[in-house]
Design a protein around this motif. Structure first.
Motif, PDB file in Angstrom:
ATOM      1  N   ASN A 273       0.438   5.819  -0.315  1.00 47.30           N
ATOM      2  CA  ASN A 273      -0.382   6.994  -0.548  1.00 47.30           C
ATOM      3  C   ASN A 273       0.186   7.831  -1.696  1.00 47.30           C
ATOM      4  O   ASN A 273      -0.296   8.917  -1.958  1.00 47.30           O
ATOM      5  CB  ASN A 273      -0.513   7.841   0.725  1.00 47.30           C
ATOM      6  CG  ASN A 273       0.818   8.355   1.217  1.00 47.30           C
ATOM      7  OD1 ASN A 273       1.863   7.861   0.816  1.00 47.30           O
ATOM      8  ND2 ASN A 273       0.788   9.336   2.088  1.00 47.30           N
TER       9      ASN A 273
ATOM     10  N   ARG B 296      -3.773  -3.277  -9.667  1.00 51.49           N
ATOM     11  CA  ARG B 296      -3.811  -1.982  -8.981  1.00 51.49           C
ATOM     12  C   ARG B 296      -5.233  -1.742  -8.490  1.00 51.49           C
ATOM     13  O   ARG B 296      -6.186  -1.775  -9.266  1.00 51.49           O
ATOM     14  CB  ARG B 296      -3.396  -0.876  -9.939  1.00 51.49           C
ATOM     15  CG  ARG B 296      -3.388   0.481  -9.304  1.00 51.49           C
ATOM     16  CD  ARG B 296      -2.916   1.513 -10.293  1.00 51.49           C
ATOM     17  NE  ARG B 296      -2.978   2.829  -9.680  1.00 51.49           N
ATOM     18  CZ  ARG B 296      -3.028   3.941 -10.357  1.00 51.49           C
ATOM     19  NH1 ARG B 296      -3.006   3.926 -11.667  1.00 51.49           N
ATOM     20  NH2 ARG B 296      -3.092   5.096  -9.734  1.00 51.49           N
ATOM     21  N   VAL B 297      -5.369  -1.511  -7.209  1.00 47.46           N
ATOM     22  CA  VAL B 297      -6.662  -1.209  -6.602  1.00 47.46           C
ATOM     23  C   VAL B 297      -6.555   0.192  -6.012  1.00 47.46           C
ATOM     24  O   VAL B 297      -5.721   0.447  -5.152  1.00 47.46           O
ATOM     25  CB  VAL B 297      -7.013  -2.224  -5.482  1.00 47.46           C
ATOM     26  CG1 VAL B 297      -8.337  -1.863  -4.837  1.00 47.46           C
ATOM     27  CG2 VAL B 297      -7.043  -3.636  -6.039  1.00 47.46           C
ATOM     28  N   VAL B 298      -7.384   1.090  -6.507  1.00 47.24           N
ATOM     29  CA  VAL B 298      -7.361   2.469  -6.035  1.00 47.24           C
ATOM     30  C   VAL B 298      -8.551   2.679  -5.111  1.00 47.24           C
ATOM     31  O   VAL B 298      -9.699   2.466  -5.511  1.00 47.24           O
ATOM     32  CB  VAL B 298      -7.417   3.471  -7.210  1.00 47.24           C
ATOM     33  CG1 VAL B 298      -7.442   4.897  -6.693  1.00 47.24           C
ATOM     34  CG2 VAL B 298      -6.247   3.249  -8.141  1.00 47.24           C
ATOM     35  N   LEU B 299      -8.280   3.060  -3.889  1.00 44.68           N
ATOM     36  CA  LEU B 299      -9.327   3.361  -2.921  1.00 44.68           C
ATOM     37  C   LEU B 299      -9.437   4.873  -2.834  1.00 44.68           C
ATOM     38  O   LEU B 299      -8.465   5.554  -2.546  1.00 44.68           O
ATOM     39  CB  LEU B 299      -8.983   2.777  -1.553  1.00 44.68           C
ATOM     40  CG  LEU B 299      -8.742   1.266  -1.519  1.00 44.68           C
ATOM     41  CD1 LEU B 299      -8.320   0.832  -0.134  1.00 44.68           C
ATOM     42  CD2 LEU B 299      -9.978   0.522  -1.961  1.00 44.68           C
ATOM     43  N   ASP B 300     -10.606   5.376  -3.087  1.00 45.82           N
ATOM     44  CA  ASP B 300     -10.808   6.813  -3.079  1.00 45.82           C
ATOM     45  C   ASP B 300     -12.018   7.102  -2.205  1.00 45.82           C
ATOM     46  O   ASP B 300     -13.065   6.481  -2.359  1.00 45.82           O
ATOM     47  CB  ASP B 300     -11.047   7.322  -4.499  1.00 45.82           C
ATOM     48  CG  ASP B 300     -11.038   8.821  -4.592  1.00 45.82           C
ATOM     49  OD1 ASP B 300     -10.474   9.470  -3.694  1.00 45.82           O
ATOM     50  OD2 ASP B 300     -11.596   9.347  -5.574  1.00 45.82           O
ATOM     51  N   GLY B 301     -11.861   7.996  -1.292  1.00 45.50           N
ATOM     52  CA  GLY B 301     -12.970   8.341  -0.417  1.00 45.50           C
ATOM     53  C   GLY B 301     -12.476   8.985   0.854  1.00 45.50           C
ATOM     54  O   GLY B 301     -11.301   9.294   1.008  1.00 45.50           O
TER      55      GLY B 301
ATOM     56  N   SER C 245     -11.404   9.367   4.680  1.00 45.83           N
ATOM     57  CA  SER C 245     -10.644   8.557   5.616  1.00 45.83           C
ATOM     58  C   SER C 245     -11.484   8.302   6.866  1.00 45.83           C
ATOM     59  O   SER C 245     -12.054   9.220   7.441  1.00 45.83           O
ATOM     60  CB  SER C 245      -9.352   9.274   6.002  1.00 45.83           C
ATOM     61  OG  SER C 245      -8.714   8.567   7.032  1.00 45.83           O
ATOM     62  N   TYR C 246     -11.545   7.046   7.276  1.00 45.69           N
ATOM     63  CA  TYR C 246     -12.256   6.718   8.506  1.00 45.69           C
ATOM     64  C   TYR C 246     -11.436   7.078   9.736  1.00 45.69           C
ATOM     65  O   TYR C 246     -11.961   7.224  10.820  1.00 45.69           O
ATOM     66  CB  TYR C 246     -12.624   5.234   8.539  1.00 45.69           C
ATOM     67  CG  TYR C 246     -13.747   4.896   7.598  1.00 45.69           C
ATOM     68  CD1 TYR C 246     -15.051   5.267   7.895  1.00 45.69           C
ATOM     69  CD2 TYR C 246     -13.515   4.225   6.410  1.00 45.69           C
ATOM     70  CE1 TYR C 246     -16.083   4.969   7.037  1.00 45.69           C
ATOM     71  CE2 TYR C 246     -14.544   3.922   5.540  1.00 45.69           C
ATOM     72  CZ  TYR C 246     -15.828   4.297   5.862  1.00 45.69           C
ATOM     73  OH  TYR C 246     -16.845   4.011   5.009  1.00 45.69           O
TER      74      TYR C 246
ATOM     75  N   THR D 267       0.845  -1.191   0.000  1.00 48.68           N
ATOM     76  CA  THR D 267       0.000   0.000   0.000  1.00 48.68           C
ATOM     77  C   THR D 267       0.877   1.236   0.000  1.00 48.68           C
ATOM     78  O   THR D 267       1.987   1.223   0.530  1.00 48.68           O
ATOM     79  CB  THR D 267      -0.934   0.043   1.225  1.00 48.68           C
ATOM     80  OG1 THR D 267      -0.143   0.120   2.409  1.00 48.68           O
ATOM     81  CG2 THR D 267      -1.827  -1.187   1.281  1.00 48.68           C
TER      82      THR D 267
END
Length: 67
Positions: free
Chosen positions: A6, A36-41, A43-44, A4
């Motif tokens: 950023n 490739r996995v892009v996480l967008d959103g 932050s918890y 992972t």
């Protein structure tokens, strides 16, 4: 292997500013045959407050004492 970061692919050269060839070589090897996995959103982490931590003091002989 799961890796992972950023940093976007274009930012890896800046991460290895002293030797951009190292950043390019690492990125080339990581991307070969990878998904490739892009996480967008949102932050918890920022939504939750941290629990109160008790103050710690170091007593003699290196033992940690909770107060």
């Amino acid at each position: 292997m799961l890796l992972t970061s950023n940093l976007d692919f274009g930012e890896w050269g800046e991460a290895f500013a002293a030797n951009k060839m190292i950043g390019a070589a690492i990125l080339d090897r990581l991307r070969h045959g990878a998904y490739r996995v892009v996480l967008d959103g949102e932050s918890y982490c920022s939504l939750q407050s941290l629990p109160e931590m008790p103050e710690m003091t170091v007593a003699k002989r290196g033992k940690i004492a909770h107060s």
